[in-house]
Scaffold this motif. Structure first.
Motif, short mmCIF file in Angstrom:
data_model
loop_
_atom_site.label_atom_id
_atom_site.label_comp_id
_atom_site.label_asym_id
_atom_site.label_seq_id
_atom_site.Cartn_x
_atom_site.Cartn_y
_atom_site.Cartn_z
N VAL A 172 64.03 -10.04 83.26
CA VAL A 172 64.01 -10.11 82.16
C VAL A 172 65.08 -11.11 81.72
CG1 VAL A 172 65.27 -8.57 80.19
CG2 VAL A 172 63.70 -7.41 81.78
N VAL A 173 64.92 -12.07 80.91
CA VAL A 173 65.79 -13.26 80.72
C VAL A 173 66.23 -13.53 79.10
CG1 VAL A 173 65.94 -15.84 80.85
CG2 VAL A 173 64.41 -14.59 82.38
N GLU A 174 67.65 -13.23 78.99
CA GLU A 174 67.99 -13.02 77.63
C GLU A 174 69.26 -13.80 77.75
OE1 GLU A 174 66.60 -12.46 74.98
OE2 GLU A 174 64.92 -11.11 75.57
N PRO A 175 69.45 -15.12 77.81
CA PRO A 175 70.72 -15.97 78.17
C PRO A 175 71.57 -15.95 76.94
CG PRO A 175 68.74 -17.41 77.78
CD PRO A 175 68.17 -16.16 77.84
N ASP A 176 71.08 -15.43 75.74
CA ASP A 176 71.74 -15.15 74.54
C ASP A 176 71.48 -14.03 73.77
OD1 ASP A 176 73.18 -15.52 72.20
OD2 ASP A 176 72.21 -17.08 71.43
N LEU A 177 72.27 -13.03 74.12
CA LEU A 177 72.32 -11.64 73.75
C LEU A 177 72.22 -11.33 72.14
CD1 LEU A 177 74.18 -9.42 76.22
CD2 LEU A 177 71.39 -9.66 75.83
N GLY A 178 72.84 -12.54 71.66
CA GLY A 178 73.07 -12.57 69.95
C GLY A 178 71.62 -12.72 69.30
N ARG A 179 70.61 -13.18 70.15
CA ARG A 179 69.03 -13.46 69.48
C ARG A 179 68.33 -12.31 69.95
NH1 ARG A 179 68.43 -18.76 68.37
NH2 ARG A 179 66.25 -18.61 68.44
N VAL A 180 68.80 -11.35 70.53
CA VAL A 180 68.22 -10.03 71.15
C VAL A 180 67.71 -9.20 69.84
CG1 VAL A 180 67.66 -7.99 72.36
CG2 VAL A 180 68.42 -10.28 73.40
N ARG A 181 66.69 -8.70 69.49
CA ARG A 181 66.56 -7.68 68.47
C ARG A 181 67.43 -6.49 68.34
NH1 ARG A 181 61.55 -8.12 70.49
NH2 ARG A 181 61.72 -5.98 70.69
N PRO A 182 67.92 -5.81 67.50
CA PRO A 182 69.15 -4.64 67.85
C PRO A 182 68.46 -3.67 68.29
CG PRO A 182 69.38 -6.04 65.57
CD PRO A 182 68.40 -6.64 66.12
N GLU A 183 67.10 -3.29 67.80
CA GLU A 183 66.41 -2.26 68.26
C GLU A 183 65.88 -2.13 69.46
OE1 GLU A 183 63.28 -4.51 66.18
OE2 GLU A 183 65.46 -4.44 66.02
N ARG A 184 65.95 -3.31 70.39
CA ARG A 184 65.51 -3.19 71.86
C ARG A 184 66.63 -2.51 72.53
NH1 ARG A 184 64.31 -8.64 75.56
NH2 ARG A 184 63.44 -7.45 76.99
N TRP A 185 67.88 -2.81 72.63
CA TRP A 185 68.98 -1.97 73.38
C TRP A 185 70.07 -1.58 72.17
CZ3 TRP A 185 68.47 -7.22 76.19
CH2 TRP A 185 67.53 -6.94 77.14
N PRO A 186 69.81 -0.82 71.48
CA PRO A 186 70.92 -0.50 70.23
C PRO A 186 72.31 -0.19 70.69
CG PRO A 186 69.23 1.36 70.43
CD PRO A 186 68.70 0.23 71.42
N ALA A 187 72.36 0.59 71.81
CA ALA A 187 73.69 1.03 72.22
C ALA A 187 74.11 -0.26 72.90
CB ALA A 187 73.85 2.21 72.95
N LEU A 188 73.53 -0.75 73.64
CA LEU A 188 73.97 -1.84 74.79
C LEU A 188 74.81 -3.11 73.96
CD1 LEU A 188 74.23 -2.57 78.01
CD2 LEU A 188 72.23 -4.05 77.14
N LEU A 189 73.84 -3.59 72.94
CA LEU A 189 74.17 -4.96 72.41
C LEU A 189 75.59 -4.86 71.86
CD1 LEU A 189 70.70 -5.80 71.05
CD2 LEU A 189 71.76 -6.92 73.03
N PRO A 190 75.90 -4.19 70.97
CA PRO A 190 77.52 -4.12 70.34
C PRO A 190 78.50 -4.02 71.59
CG PRO A 190 76.32 -2.16 69.64
CD PRO A 190 75.08 -2.75 70.22
N ALA A 191 78.02 -2.99 72.43
CA ALA A 191 79.09 -2.71 73.61
C ALA A 191 79.04 -3.99 74.51
CB ALA A 191 78.53 -1.38 74.32
N ALA A 192 78.06 -4.67 74.55
CA ALA A 192 78.12 -5.98 75.45
C ALA A 192 79.00 -7.04 74.84
CB ALA A 192 76.82 -6.39 75.71
N HIS A 193 78.70 -7.23 73.42
CA HIS A 193 79.52 -8.12 72.78
C HIS A 193 80.99 -7.87 72.76
CE1 HIS A 193 80.20 -10.90 69.56
NE2 HIS A 193 81.06 -9.97 69.04
#
Length: 244
Positions: A81-102
């Motif tokens: 799973v290669v996501e070198p820029d989490l800012g470009r990941v769809r929010p619904e993919r990991w809805p809880a993780l993305l804002p917490a990771a940021h």
């Protein structure tokens, strides 16, 4: 072909010459951090074995608490799973993780599963700076490292089971698994609520997320009987009658 720096790291690992393997691998790969986690039980949860820097451990704990992210996906699917820029990941993919990771300061993550076929043994997580994609050389080196770690683990850890190709070091999870308390707490909640283990773990994760505390801390409270999951209406309770 793998780079000279990765070839040197693999040689040093085989000979047991690396004091901090995660740091050495991060330098060779040219990434912000490296975490190696191994499966710690029959369910797809992992236990960190190598970690550099501390941010990697915090991100790993975040994935474990939320039950979502590139690491769990890599273990589940058996594919990188290669996501070198989490800012470009769809929010619904990991809805809880993305804002917490940021908020944590993690900008990019690439996860490579350890395993062969249907066999899963762990995951190698790379923290990226978010400003650029993985180069072809970085991907080749990460794949080579993952294959070497998989072979070392499946061949018996120290010395590779005597075949001369394994790492001269232990890849087994620590004897006192940090997440053993989570498994114990899950079993206790399962009994308290009369639900399946999977449902009990979801309840535990939901309470950790809602209270903004690490999952391990909540689990420790359950095991120490400072927190009890009573029912669906009142929610977790502490022995003094207050909310947990």
């Amino acid at each position: 072909m793998i780079s000279d720096s990765m070839a040197e790291v693999l040689r040093s690992l085989r000979q047991g010459e690396v004091a901090d393997p995660a740091c050495a691998c991060a330098r060779a790969l040219g990434v912000e951090g490296v975490v190696l986690s191994l499966l710690a039980g029959p369910d797809p949860t992992t236990e960190p074995v190598w970690c550099h820097p501390e941010l990697g451990a915090r991100f790993e704990e975040l994935q474990f608490t939320l039950g979502e992210g590139p690491g769990p996906d890599a273990v589940r699917t058996g594919s990188p799973v290669v996501e070198p820029d989490l800012g470009r990941v769809r929010p619904e993919r990991w809805p809880a993780l993305l804002p917490a990771a940021h908020e944590l300061g993690v900008h990019g993550v690439c996860c490579f599963p350890l395993g062969i076929g249907a066999i899963r043994v762990g995951v190698l997580t790379l923290l990226c700076d978010g400003d650029r994609r993985l180069s072809g050389q970085q991907y080749t080196d990460a794949t080579a490292l993952t294959a070497a770690l998989t072979g070392a683990f499946l061949n018996g850890g120290p010395g590779g089971g005597g075949n001369g190709r394994g790492f001269d070091m232990s890849l087994d999870p620590p004897a006192g698994l940090r997440r053993a308390v989570v498994h114990q707490a899950t079993g206790m909640i399962s009994v308290q609520l009369g639900v399946a283990m999977a449902e009990a773990l979801l309840r535990l994760r939901a309470h950790a997320y809602g209270s903004e505390r690490p999952l391990g801390e909540i689990a420790a409270d359950v095991v120490a009987r400072r927190l009890r999951f009573e029912d669906d209406v009142s929610g977790p309770q502490s022995p003094d009658g207050g909310k947990g």
